[in-house]
Scaffold this motif. Structure first.
Motif, PDB file in Angstrom:
ATOM      1  N   ASN A 287      -3.853  10.116   3.302  1.00 28.14           N
ATOM      2  CA  ASN A 287      -3.958   9.548   4.555  1.00 28.14           C
ATOM      3  C   ASN A 287      -3.726   7.951   4.471  1.00 28.14           C
ATOM      4  OD1 ASN A 287      -5.482  11.902   5.286  1.00 28.14           O
ATOM      5  ND2 ASN A 287      -7.559  11.220   5.024  1.00 28.14           N
ATOM      6  N   LEU A 288      -3.967   7.193   3.576  1.00 28.38           N
ATOM      7  CA  LEU A 288      -3.649   5.865   3.584  1.00 28.38           C
ATOM      8  C   LEU A 288      -2.086   5.638   3.580  1.00 28.38           C
ATOM      9  CD1 LEU A 288      -5.702   4.414   0.351  1.00 28.38           C
ATOM     10  CD2 LEU A 288      -5.650   3.427   2.750  1.00 28.38           C
ATOM     11  N   HIS A 289      -1.476   6.465   2.809  1.00 24.18           N
ATOM     12  CA  HIS A 289      -0.048   6.397   3.003  1.00 24.18           C
ATOM     13  C   HIS A 289       0.520   6.836   4.396  1.00 24.18           C
ATOM     14  CE1 HIS A 289       3.908   6.332   1.081  1.00 24.18           C
ATOM     15  NE2 HIS A 289       4.466   7.278   1.888  1.00 24.18           N
ATOM     16  N   HIS A 290       0.126   7.670   5.191  1.00 22.86           N
ATOM     17  CA  HIS A 290       0.324   8.306   6.311  1.00 22.86           C
ATOM     18  C   HIS A 290       0.097   7.058   7.658  1.00 22.86           C
ATOM     19  CE1 HIS A 290       0.902  10.893   9.975  1.00 22.86           C
ATOM     20  NE2 HIS A 290      -0.238  10.264  10.520  1.00 22.86           N
ATOM     21  N   TRP A 291      -1.282   6.708   7.457  1.00 27.15           N
ATOM     22  CA  TRP A 291      -1.551   5.659   8.476  1.00 27.15           C
ATOM     23  C   TRP A 291      -0.970   4.196   7.981  1.00 27.15           C
ATOM     24  CZ3 TRP A 291      -2.804   8.171  12.470  1.00 27.15           C
ATOM     25  CH2 TRP A 291      -3.681   9.176  12.302  1.00 27.15           C
ATOM     26  N   SER A 292      -0.634   3.796   6.827  1.00 27.03           N
ATOM     27  CA  SER A 292      -0.102   2.793   6.444  1.00 27.03           C
ATOM     28  C   SER A 292       1.385   2.652   7.181  1.00 27.03           C
ATOM     29  CB  SER A 292      -0.046   2.402   4.856  1.00 27.03           C
ATOM     30  OG  SER A 292      -1.301   2.342   4.726  1.00 27.03           O
TER      31      SER A 292
ATOM     32  N   VAL B 287       0.913  -1.036   0.015  1.00 27.80           N
ATOM     33  CA  VAL B 287       0.124   0.006  -0.098  1.00 27.80           C
ATOM     34  C   VAL B 287       0.906   1.420  -0.018  1.00 27.80           C
ATOM     35  CG1 VAL B 287      -1.578   1.450   1.419  1.00 27.80           C
ATOM     36  CG2 VAL B 287      -1.986  -1.278   1.051  1.00 27.80           C
ATOM     37  N   LEU B 288       2.006   1.058   0.841  1.00 29.10           N
ATOM     38  CA  LEU B 288       2.972   2.318   0.926  1.00 29.10           C
ATOM     39  C   LEU B 288       3.373   2.565  -0.448  1.00 29.10           C
ATOM     40  CD1 LEU B 288       4.575   1.668   4.385  1.00 29.10           C
ATOM     41  CD2 LEU B 288       3.222   3.695   3.745  1.00 29.10           C
ATOM     42  N   GLY B 289       3.964   1.580  -1.104  1.00 24.41           N
ATOM     43  CA  GLY B 289       4.541   1.680  -2.576  1.00 24.41           C
ATOM     44  C   GLY B 289       3.612   2.214  -3.560  1.00 24.41           C
ATOM     45  N   VAL B 290       2.404   1.787  -3.520  1.00 25.12           N
ATOM     46  CA  VAL B 290       1.221   2.339  -4.737  1.00 25.12           C
ATOM     47  C   VAL B 290       0.930   3.737  -4.061  1.00 25.12           C
ATOM     48  CG1 VAL B 290      -0.906   2.138  -5.475  1.00 25.12           C
ATOM     49  CG2 VAL B 290       0.431   0.142  -5.102  1.00 25.12           C
TER      50      VAL B 290
END
Ligand code: HEM
Length: 462
Positions: A111-116, A73-76
């Motif tokens: 948000n997805l990047h931060h929380w992941s 998820v972080l990569g994408v």
């Protein structure tokens, strides 16, 4: 001739799909071949059969797989963020604002990047604990434990370098506090700090350095080491769980990876993804006002995962808080598997029944000791004032460090007197120190206010 004619009549897309396979099968059953390709991909990652007991969710809790998923998820999301982000002090903060307000799904992607990223840190530590408490690092897996530690450090480094990129007050001052720890490394501290910051303080060169480390160097290293880690898991296989009173299994029942393991992995990944997206849709990543190098917030705190170290700095001479204690802690973590040769406990949760009780008891002692010592140092004991004739590296460094070391050794000897075996004592000491460190981190997060004085959390007061 006939063969050529059939090929030219074949629809273009089908011909393209067929050309992707090295050894094309008759072109009729495309679905079957798709399954074949997927299955062989899965069997490059997993062995064809796995021990049935390792499938139990309450053994691994899927933590290694979840780390992998979060890495994906972080990569994408990281690649998507690159389209909107500009790594310069003048433009970085505005590019975050634009991303959040004017880019389609920009806020959600951030948000997805931060929380992941934050979750990955927690999950990797939990995975390490799972491996430790089930003795999953024992021969032949010691080296994989070392690879794991390298991954843990890289996850911290990725979080730390990413923290600066929004260039808001939170980022600027957390990195200023965090990098100040480096200057305490003897001899090389100043050079390392200057190299990383690109100058005497956090500025444009720091942002460039952190950006390059965050988007290229660290992800490449992580991808390489994670592949090695997973390859070793595949080759060494997972430690098989067993009860304390069971001998190591000579033969275990095996099941095929497809569908037994893969179906569990797919369901778990989908549930986790749904939860992560739900959370990220509801809770925004923090963004304060733009960085202002001339106005330091009060208190100026490091990122949450460094607050345990920042708390240590309040009680010890910096050389001990920033270098000696973390250095010794990491070294002890690395050599742990090489010390565990006294009894075969691989696969047994907490080594034994007594090990479980000692671990629970040591957690309580670790939490109580950390709270007690913080209060003692804050309100009662002032070692530099008591020993004014000594340099502070002795009065506030060697003296409390030696006292702490003696207390830890004494606790270990006490457990031996109670009849604990060496591996149970080592586990209890690990738990004691880990619980102590987590307590210091919690104190740093919730109980430190202006001037880093002890305060009650806001929710408790109001
Ligand atoms: C990005 C970080 C990491 C990823 C993606 C990862 C991935 C995995 C996966 C998928 C497994 C297989 C089973 C499971 O889920 O437990 C595994 C096992 C293992 N991991 Fe990790 N891991 C990471 C970090 C770590 C860390 C920090 C350590 C320890 C310091 C570690 C040590 C091990 C060991 C020793 C095994 C074998 C355990 C056994 O046989 O029971 N890993 N890892």
């Amino acid at each position: 001739m006939r063969q050529e004619i059939t090929q030219t009549r074949e629809p273009l897309l089908r011909r393209m799909w067929r050309s992707m396979q090295r050894d094309p099968l008759p072109p009729r059953d495309d679905r079957g071949r798709m399954r074949l390709v997927m299955n062989s991909l899965v069997l490059h990652l997993h062995p064809s059969k796995v021990a049935k007991p390792t499938l139990r969710f309450t053994y691994t809790f899927g933590l290694g797989g979840l780390s992998l998923l979060l890495g994906g998820v972080l990569g994408v999301t990281g690649v998507l963020l690159l389209f909107a982000y500009t790594p310069s002090p003048e433009a970085a903060y505005n590019s975050m604002l634009t991303l959040q307000t004017r880019v389609w799904y920009g806020q959600l992607i951030r948000n997805l990047h931060h929380w992941s990223a934050n979750l990955l840190l927690v999950v990797v530590v939990l995975h390490m604990l799972r491996v430790f408490f089930t003795g999953g690092f024992r021969t032949p897996r010691e080296f994989n434990w070392l690879l794991g530690i390298a991954l843990l450090l890289l996850v911290v480094a990725a979080n730390f370098t990413g923290y600066l990129l929004p260039w808001d007050q939170l980022a600027y001052w957390a990195i200023t506090v965090g990098t100040s720890l480096l200057s305490y490394i003897p001899l090389a501290g100043e050079v390392i700090s200057r190299l990383l910051l690109g100058g005497p303080e956090v500025g444009a060169a720091t942002l460039t350095n952190f950006y390059a480390l965050h988007i290229a160097v660290i992800p490449l290293l992580m991808a390489g080491i994670a592949s090695f880690h997973l390859w070793r898991v595949r080759k060494d296989t997972l430690t098989v769980p067993r009860r304390a009173d069971e001998p190591p299994p000579e033969r275990v029942e095996k099941v095929t990876t497809i569908p037994h393991l893969i179906s569990r992995e797919v369901v778990f990944a989908l549930v986790m993804l749904a939860l992560l997206i739900g959370w990220s849709a509801l809770v925004n990543a923090p963004l304060e006002e733009a960085a202002n190098p001339s106005h330091s917030p009060n208190p100026a705190k490091a990122a949450w995962y460094f607050l345990g170290l920042q708390e240590l700095l309040l009680h010890f001479h910096p050389f001990f808080a920033a270098i000696v204690i973390p250095g010794l802690g990491l070294t002890a973590l690395a050599v742990l598997p090489y010390l565990e040769s006294d009894m075969d406990v691989a696969g047994v949760w907490f080594r034994s029944k007594r090990g479980r009780w000692l671990a629970a008891f040591s957690t309580l002692i670790g939490v109580a000791a950390a709270v007690g010592l913080v209060l003692l140092d804050e309100f009662v004991l002032d070692l530099p004032a008591l020993l004014p004739f000594l340099p502070t590296i002795i009065s506030n460094g060697w003296v409390p460090f030696a006292a702490l070391l003696l207390a830890i050794i004494g606790y270990g000897e006490f457990l031996k007197l109670l009849g604990a075996r060496a591996c149970e004592v080592r586990q209890a000491l690990f738990v004691l120190l880990f619980a102590g460190f987590i307590t210091l981190t919690a104190i740093g997060i919730f109980f430190r206010g202006p001037g880093m004085a002890l305060v009650l959390p806001r929710g408790v007061l109001s």
